[in-house]
Scaffold this motif. Structure first.
Motif: not given
Length: 117
Positions: A79-86
């Protein structure tokens, strides 16, 4: 036949989150290092993050503290949890599985992540 299938991409606003999944089949998942790479339009593919079969992780400086990789060996999934995406995270994200000693190196077909400003 080894296959890596990514899912979870999509369109998200800046500051939002997404979780990508990569399901592996036909391989000995527990002995491979797994990684996520990305390729933005007009740019070369770049490493995002990796996780060894022992759980050691590594991140590109551009995603450190925002992204988190994890793996579930029982489900043969990373899995890849991506937060605060830009907006600059916009790219096709690829999953990779490899073990150099066993001459294994496989790629998924990618999933598109688009971050709007």
């Amino acid at each position: 036949q080894v296959a890596l299938v990514e899912s979870g991409g999509g369109l998200v606003q800046a500051g939002g989150s997404l979780r990508l999944s990569c399901a592996a089949s036909g391989t000995i998942f527990s002995i491979v290092t797994m990684g996520w790479y990305r390729q933005a339009p007009g740019k070369q593919r770049e490493l995002v993050t990796t996780i060894t079969n022992g759980g050691t992780t590594n991140y590109a400086d551009t995603v450190k503290d925002r992204f988190a990789i994890s793996r579930d060996n029982a489900k043969d999934t990373v899995y890849l949890q991506m937060n605060s995406l830009k907006p600059e995270d916009t790219a096709v994200y690829y999953c990779r599985a490899w073990n150099i000693a066993f001459h294994m190196d496989y790629w998924g077909k990618g999933t598109l992540v688009t971050v709007s400003s």
